[in-house]
Write a protein that holds these residues in place. Structure first.
Motif, PDB file in Angstrom:
ATOM      1  N   UNK A 138      37.395   5.143  87.044  1.00 56.89           N
ATOM      2  CA  UNK A 138      38.067   3.965  88.635  1.00 56.89           C
ATOM      3  C   UNK A 138      37.811   3.576  89.410  1.00 56.89           C
ATOM      4  N   UNK A 139      37.016   4.050  90.156  1.00 57.72           N
ATOM      5  CA  UNK A 139      36.650   4.067  91.530  1.00 57.72           C
ATOM      6  C   UNK A 139      35.213   2.638  91.510  1.00 57.72           C
ATOM      7  N   UNK A 140      35.293   2.548  90.202  1.00 58.53           N
ATOM      8  CA  UNK A 140      33.859   1.406  89.927  1.00 58.53           C
ATOM      9  C   UNK A 140      34.847  -0.122  88.555  1.00 58.53           C
ATOM     10  N   UNK A 141      35.746   0.371  88.349  1.00 55.06           N
ATOM     11  CA  UNK A 141      36.628  -0.577  88.037  1.00 55.06           C
ATOM     12  C   UNK A 141      37.773  -1.106  88.880  1.00 55.06           C
ATOM     13  N   UNK A 142      37.919  -1.015  90.102  1.00 56.31           N
ATOM     14  CA  UNK A 142      38.990  -1.296  91.001  1.00 56.31           C
ATOM     15  C   UNK A 142      38.590  -2.721  91.371  1.00 56.31           C
ATOM     16  N   UNK A 143      37.713  -3.324  91.290  1.00 55.50           N
ATOM     17  CA  UNK A 143      37.375  -5.082  91.488  1.00 55.50           C
ATOM     18  C   UNK A 143      36.976  -5.125  92.900  1.00 55.50           C
ATOM     19  N   UNK A 144      36.941  -3.763  93.841  1.00 54.32           N
ATOM     20  CA  UNK A 144      36.522  -3.679  94.941  1.00 54.32           C
ATOM     21  C   UNK A 144      34.732  -3.646  95.617  1.00 54.32           C
ATOM     22  N   UNK A 145      33.357  -4.080  94.235  1.00 49.13           N
ATOM     23  CA  UNK A 145      32.791  -3.126  94.436  1.00 49.13           C
ATOM     24  C   UNK A 145      32.565  -4.923  94.586  1.00 49.13           C
ATOM     25  N   UNK A 146      31.219  -4.681  94.682  1.00 50.34           N
ATOM     26  CA  UNK A 146      29.987  -6.318  94.255  1.00 50.34           C
ATOM     27  C   UNK A 146      29.590  -6.815  93.330  1.00 50.34           C
ATOM     28  N   UNK A 147      30.187  -5.827  92.267  1.00 50.04           N
ATOM     29  CA  UNK A 147      30.334  -6.263  90.708  1.00 50.04           C
ATOM     30  C   UNK A 147      31.398  -6.688  89.763  1.00 50.04           C
ATOM     31  N   UNK A 148      31.042  -7.091  89.268  1.00 53.69           N
ATOM     32  CA  UNK A 148      32.493  -7.972  88.019  1.00 53.69           C
ATOM     33  C   UNK A 148      33.124  -6.291  87.358  1.00 53.69           C
ATOM     34  N   UNK A 149      34.732  -6.537  87.136  1.00 55.25           N
ATOM     35  CA  UNK A 149      34.693  -5.385  85.942  1.00 55.25           C
ATOM     36  C   UNK A 149      33.945  -5.694  85.043  1.00 55.25           C
ATOM     37  N   UNK A 150      33.838  -7.101  83.989  1.00 57.23           N
ATOM     38  CA  UNK A 150      33.237  -7.204  82.666  1.00 57.23           C
ATOM     39  C   UNK A 150      32.084  -6.525  83.187  1.00 57.23           C
ATOM     40  N   UNK A 151      31.403  -6.820  83.505  1.00 58.04           N
ATOM     41  CA  UNK A 151      30.094  -6.225  84.125  1.00 58.04           C
ATOM     42  C   UNK A 151      29.844  -4.628  84.245  1.00 58.04           C
ATOM     43  N   UNK A 152      30.687  -4.195  84.369  1.00 60.85           N
ATOM     44  CA  UNK A 152      31.376  -2.708  84.128  1.00 60.85           C
ATOM     45  C   UNK A 152      31.291  -2.862  82.917  1.00 60.85           C
ATOM     46  N   UNK A 153      32.182  -2.911  82.163  1.00 65.59           N
ATOM     47  CA  UNK A 153      32.470  -2.550  81.265  1.00 65.59           C
ATOM     48  C   UNK A 153      31.152  -3.637  79.999  1.00 65.59           C
ATOM     49  N   UNK A 154      30.177  -4.023  80.339  1.00 66.44           N
ATOM     50  CA  UNK A 154      29.341  -4.864  79.932  1.00 66.44           C
ATOM     51  C   UNK A 154      28.445  -3.610  79.821  1.00 66.44           C
ATOM     52  N   UNK A 155      27.977  -3.052  80.951  1.00 64.76           N
ATOM     53  CA  UNK A 155      27.347  -1.683  80.780  1.00 64.76           C
ATOM     54  C   UNK A 155      27.409  -0.908  79.692  1.00 64.76           C
ATOM     55  N   UNK A 156      29.110  -0.885  80.475  1.00 66.39           N
ATOM     56  CA  UNK A 156      29.074   0.641  79.301  1.00 66.39           C
ATOM     57  C   UNK A 156      29.074   0.422  78.099  1.00 66.39           C
ATOM     58  N   UNK A 157      28.856  -0.911  77.234  1.00 65.56           N
ATOM     59  CA  UNK A 157      29.525  -1.088  76.142  1.00 65.56           C
ATOM     60  C   UNK A 157      27.539  -0.984  75.689  1.00 65.56           C
ATOM     61  N   UNK A 158      26.577  -0.514  76.225  1.00 67.06           N
ATOM     62  CA  UNK A 158      25.426  -0.057  76.231  1.00 67.06           C
ATOM     63  C   UNK A 158      25.511   0.683  75.371  1.00 67.06           C
ATOM     64  N   UNK A 159      24.106   0.870  74.328  1.00 65.51           N
ATOM     65  CA  UNK A 159      24.769   2.275  73.493  1.00 65.51           C
ATOM     66  C   UNK A 159      23.701   3.200  74.224  1.00 65.51           C
ATOM     67  N   UNK A 160      24.035   4.255  74.205  1.00 62.44           N
ATOM     68  CA  UNK A 160      22.993   5.728  74.467  1.00 62.44           C
ATOM     69  C   UNK A 160      21.892   5.765  73.954  1.00 62.44           C
ATOM     70  N   UNK A 161      21.076   5.954  74.151  1.00 61.31           N
ATOM     71  CA  UNK A 161      19.501   6.067  74.426  1.00 61.31           C
ATOM     72  C   UNK A 161      19.153   7.464  73.524  1.00 61.31           C
ATOM     73  N   UNK A 162      20.148   8.573  74.233  1.00 60.94           N
ATOM     74  CA  UNK A 162      19.775   9.941  73.406  1.00 60.94           C
ATOM     75  C   UNK A 162      20.218   9.765  72.915  1.00 60.94           C
TER      76      UNK A 162
END
Length: 80
Positions: A56-80
């Motif tokens: 929730x804190x990372x998707x408020x839009x108050x950070x120096x990166x966009x919500x879209x960037x956060x979502x893109x990073x979350x879409x990266x498959x886990x290497x484990x």
């Protein structure tokens, strides 16, 4: 650089990044095994509760990166 050369370079870079990731994951797995053989307790961490707590804190839009960037990073498959 031509579009064809750029495409070839991007393909090689993607392949190399994937290979390096596989090597790191493999080496880390071997290292975990080695530590366990030495009698060291290795804890497996469940990251899901942490991710859920901070999302929730990372998707408020108050950070120096966009919500879209956060979502893109979350879409990266886990290497484990």
């Amino acid at each position: 650089m031509s579009d064809e050369d750029r495409s070839i370079l991007n393909d090689v870079l993607d392949e190399t990044a994937n290979w390096v990731t596989e090597q790191i994951v493999s080496s880390e797995a071997e290292l975990v095994g080695w530590f366990r053989e030495q009698g060291t307790n290795v804890n497996e961490v469940d990251r899901a509760p942490f991710i859920e707590a901070v999302a929730p804190a990372l998707t408020t839009g108050d950070l120096p990166f966009s919500v879209e960037l956060y979502e893109s990073l979350q879409a990266i498959p886990d290497a484990g």
